[in-house]
Design an enzyme around this catalytic site. Sequence first.
Site, PDB file in Angstrom:
ATOM      1  N   ARG A  59       0.813  -1.228   0.000  1.00  0.00           N
ATOM      2  CA  ARG A  59       0.000   0.000   0.000  1.00  0.00           C
ATOM      3  C   ARG A  59       0.847   1.280   0.000  1.00  0.00           C
ATOM      4  O   ARG A  59       0.333   2.368  -0.242  1.00  0.00           O
ATOM      5  CB  ARG A  59      -0.956  -0.009   1.197  1.00  0.00           C
ATOM      6  N   ARG A  63      40.308  51.113  -6.977  1.00  0.00           N
ATOM      7  CA  ARG A  63      39.320  51.409  -7.999  1.00  0.00           C
ATOM      8  C   ARG A  63      40.035  51.791  -9.287  1.00  0.00           C
ATOM      9  O   ARG A  63      39.648  51.447 -10.378  1.00  0.00           O
ATOM     10  CB  ARG A  63      38.403  52.548  -7.558  1.00  0.00           C
ATOM     11  N   ALA A 112      28.494  45.678   2.320  1.00  0.00           N
ATOM     12  CA  ALA A 112      27.574  44.992   1.407  1.00  0.00           C
ATOM     13  C   ALA A 112      28.323  44.496   0.182  1.00  0.00           C
ATOM     14  O   ALA A 112      29.195  45.190  -0.348  1.00  0.00           O
ATOM     15  CB  ALA A 112      26.471  45.956   0.978  1.00  0.00           C
TER      16      ALA A 112
END
Length: 458
Positions: free
Chosen positions: A15, A437, A377
Site C-alpha cells: 500500500r 578602484r 555589502a
Amino acid sequence: MGLSVVILAAGKGSRMKSSMPKVLHPIAGKPMLQHVIDAAKQLAAEQIVVVAGHGIDQVRSYLVAQKVEIAEQAQQLGTGHAVDQALPLVNADNDVLVLYGDVPLIQKETLFNLCQEIPASGINLLTVNLGNPQGYGRIIRDHKDQVMAIVEQKDADQDQLLINEVNTGILAAKASDLLSWLKNIDNNNAQGEYYLTDTIAMAASEGGVVASQPASEIEVEGVNSRMQLATLERTYQLLQAEQLMAQGVTLIDPNRLDIRGELECAHDVLIDLNVIIEGLVKIETGVQIDANVILKDCVIGQNTHIKANSMVDGALIGKDCQVGPFARIRPNTELKDEAFIGNFVETKKTTLGKGSKASHLAYIGDASVGENVNIGAGVITCNYDGVNKFKTIVEDGAFIGSDSQLVAPVTIGKMATVGAGTTVTKDVPANNLVISRVKQKHLSDWQRPGKIKTEEKQ
Ligand code: UD1
Ligand code: CA
C-alpha cells in the site's frame, strides 16, 4: 541469559506503492526501522536480528554500519514463519522480544516492562483496547479473564469480532519455548499463513500468557500507507512540541514545528511558525527563532535572534548574535558573541569574531575574521581558484568597504580599511587604507575619518 530482539520487516508494504522498503520510510527524518532499532538498543539487548525479505538488499545496505544481524525470509509465509527464520541466529538460552519494523513509536519503558519475568513456557503479550478493532487479531479470554488465544480478524466469528482488546503483535518469550511452539504451528487458517499468534494458545495451556498495555496507543500504531505515515508523523511531532512547551519553550503554533533529530532547548526560547530542526541542535535560553528557519547540527547561544527564512547548518553561534533574515550559515561557521549577519549573507568554514558584522549581501568562506570587523555589502572572499581553496584572514577592527573582493590567500591587517570596490590581491598591513578602484595604493600614514558633527556636514 540475555535478550535477543527480533524485528519483523520482511513484508512488502504494497500500500505504500514505493520501490523503497516500507520500513525505510522515515518518521521525523529517521527510517521507521531505525526508530525500532534505537528502542531495542535502549534495552541493552545482546543482539538485534532484523527479519528482511522484500527489498532485503536495500535494508542490508542501510544497516551495513550497525551492529544488527539480518535473517532472510525469502517468502513471507506469516509472522510465525518470520520469527522462525530468526531463531537459528538466537542464543537458545536468551529471551526473545518480537518487534515490528513498521511500528516505529514503541517506547523503551513499555518494552522494558514486557521483558520482565517472562514465565517459563509462557508469553508476555502487549495488547491494546481499540474503539475500532477492525483488522486486528482479537484477544480471547476465559471466564477467569486469563488470555486463552488470539483469533485473527479473518478467522473470527461474529462474537469474537465484537472484542475490543487486540493483539499489538509485540511479545516476549524464551527462545527455547518459541522454537518448540513454532515447530507445531500450521497454516490451516483463512490466510494460509503460519501465524505467530497461534503460539498464544500453546503458551496459555503451558506457562500462561500475561497481557500488559502500552502507556499510549501511539506506541503500537503500525504504518501501512503513506497517509498513516503522515498521520503518525504529525502525532509524533505534536508530542515533541508538547514536551518542549512543558519545558518552558514558547511555540507560536505547536502544529507547525518539525523536529527531525534531537533538540536540546532551554527555557524562554521562542519559536515561530514553520521551523525545522535537523540533526543535533542545542538552543540556549532567551533565543528567538523567527518563521521559516531551518536549524541543523548547530548551537545557538543565549539571547541570539535567528530571523526569518534563514538556514543554519553545522555552526556554533554565540550569545547575543543576530542572523538573517535570509541568511545562509553553512558548515564550520563560528559566530562569536554579538556577531551580526544580515540578509543574503552566506558563510562557510568561517569564524566571525566578537561584535563583527556582515550586514548585507556577502560571501565569507574559508575565512578567519577578528573582532569588531565591519564587512560591507557585497563583499566576497574569493576562496577558490578553480582547483584549490585558500584562506582569508581579516584582523581585528578592519573595515571592508562594499563590493570588495578579497582574493585568497590574503590577510587584511588590524584596523586596516579596504575602500569600496577594491579587489585585494596582496596582504594589507595594519592601519593601511587600500583602494584599487583605479590602482591599488597603500597609504601607511592614512588616518581614519573621525565622526563629523552635524553642523560641519552642511
Ligand atoms: C498481525 C497479527 C495480528 C495483530 C497485528 C497488529 C499475526 C498472524 N497477526 O496481523 O494479531 O493484531 O499484526 O498489527 O501475527 N511480516 C514478516 N513476514 C511475514 C509476515 C509478516 O516479516 O511472513 C511482518 C510484516 O512486514 C509486518 C508484520 O510482520 O510488519 C505484521 O504482518 P502482517 O501480515 O501485516 O500482520 P497483520 O495481518 O497486521
Ligand atoms: Ca499489519
